[in-house]
Scaffold this motif. Structure first.
Motif, mmCIF file in Angstrom:
data_model
loop_
_atom_site.group_PDB
_atom_site.id
_atom_site.type_symbol
_atom_site.label_atom_id
_atom_site.label_comp_id
_atom_site.label_asym_id
_atom_site.label_seq_id
_atom_site.Cartn_x
_atom_site.Cartn_y
_atom_site.Cartn_z
ATOM 1 N N GLN A 14 -0.876 -11.674 7.777
ATOM 2 C CA GLN A 14 0.534 -11.973 7.526
ATOM 3 C C GLN A 14 1.360 -11.894 8.809
ATOM 4 O OE1 GLN A 14 1.971 -13.322 4.824
ATOM 5 N NE2 GLN A 14 -0.149 -13.457 4.147
ATOM 6 N N LEU A 17 0.619 -15.005 10.808
ATOM 7 C CA LEU A 17 1.319 -16.133 10.188
ATOM 8 C C LEU A 17 2.811 -16.074 10.524
ATOM 9 C CD1 LEU A 17 1.378 -18.635 8.368
ATOM 10 C CD2 LEU A 17 1.664 -17.082 6.408
ATOM 11 N N ARG A 21 4.869 -18.869 12.563
ATOM 12 C CA ARG A 21 6.102 -19.500 12.074
ATOM 13 C C ARG A 21 7.231 -19.320 13.098
ATOM 14 N NH1 ARG A 21 3.684 -22.859 8.945
ATOM 15 N NH2 ARG A 21 3.003 -22.061 6.947
ATOM 16 N N ASP A 62 0.088 -22.913 3.268
ATOM 17 C CA ASP A 62 -0.130 -21.618 3.897
ATOM 18 C C ASP A 62 -1.595 -21.193 3.899
ATOM 19 O OD1 ASP A 62 2.408 -21.182 4.729
ATOM 20 O OD2 ASP A 62 2.911 -19.674 3.225
ATOM 21 N N VAL A 65 -3.320 -22.890 6.742
ATOM 22 C CA VAL A 65 -2.841 -22.323 8.009
ATOM 23 C C VAL A 65 -3.467 -20.948 8.210
ATOM 24 C CG1 VAL A 65 -0.817 -21.499 9.252
ATOM 25 C CG2 VAL A 65 -0.691 -23.628 7.975
ATOM 26 N N LEU A 66 -3.504 -20.143 7.145
ATOM 27 C CA LEU A 66 -4.113 -18.816 7.245
ATOM 28 C C LEU A 66 -5.586 -18.905 7.634
ATOM 29 C CD1 LEU A 66 -2.495 -16.976 4.205
ATOM 30 C CD2 LEU A 66 -2.082 -16.545 6.635
ATOM 31 N N LEU A 69 -5.753 -19.272 11.247
ATOM 32 C CA LEU A 69 -5.279 -18.097 11.973
ATOM 33 C C LEU A 69 -6.160 -16.860 11.791
ATOM 34 C CD1 LEU A 69 -1.464 -18.382 11.178
ATOM 35 C CD2 LEU A 69 -2.602 -18.993 13.316
#
Length: 180
Positions: A14, A17, A21, A62, A65-66, A69
């Motif tokens: 988190q 992320l 962002r 998300d 994207v996660l 990442l």
């Protein structure tokens, strides 16, 4: 212990992320490791760009994207005034200072994040550095003239803290300058 590790992994993901962002909004990291992290985020951002996509599938939600990442989240270690992106033990200043260059985890308590090439500073770290600068300034004001060695050391520490605060401010201001 596995439950704690799971929560730590989720928290790190988190945080990564959130920083990604921030990167997308122009809020960049500061510190010696900022360029490496920014390049990583640029690579992820490029993969998400629909115009640059070679296949019709666009990774924009998300979860996708996660997934991109996750690898970086696994090397994230939180310090009180920085994030350590422990990607290469041979570059970790804390391990060099401790004489343990082959360790598999950083020694966060020995971190000198203003000099370590894997450390970054983010807006959330600014209050810690600003408070440190203010306290150091107070100590400097209370030192007597015979304490030249301590004054020199504290002045260098104060200057470093002010430099880190200025770098964080400059990296955060990048967003405001580009939007103007």
């Amino acid at each position: 212990m596995s439950e704690v590790n799971k929560h730590e992994s989720e928290r790190n993901l988190q945080l990564v992320l959130e920083e990604f962002r921030n990167y997308q909004q122009g809020i960049l990291p500061a510190g010696p490791g900022a360029r490496s992290l920014t390049e990583f985020f640029a690579g992820i951002d490029e993969k998400l760009d629909p115009a640059a996509a070679s296949a019709p599938k666009i990774q924009s939600n998300d979860r996708d994207v996660l997934n991109l990442l996750t690898k970086r989240a696994k090397v994230l270690h939180l310090g009180p005034a920085n994030y350590c992106w422990f990607t290469d033990p041979s570059r970790a200043l804390c391990l060099k200072l401790a004489g343990t260059p082959t360790a598999d985890r950083p020694l966060v308590g020995m971190c000198d994040s203003a000099r370590c090439p894997q450390a970054t500073h983010h807006p959330c770290h600014r209050p810690v550095w600003a408070e440190h600068a203010e306290r150091t300034k107070t100590f400097l004001g209370q030192l007597g003239t015979p304490r030249k060695t301590e004054r020199t050391r504290l002045q260098a520490d104060h200057d470093r803290a002010l430099r880190v605060v200025a770098e964080i401010d400059a990296a955060s201001a990048t967003m405001h300058e580009e939007s103007s």
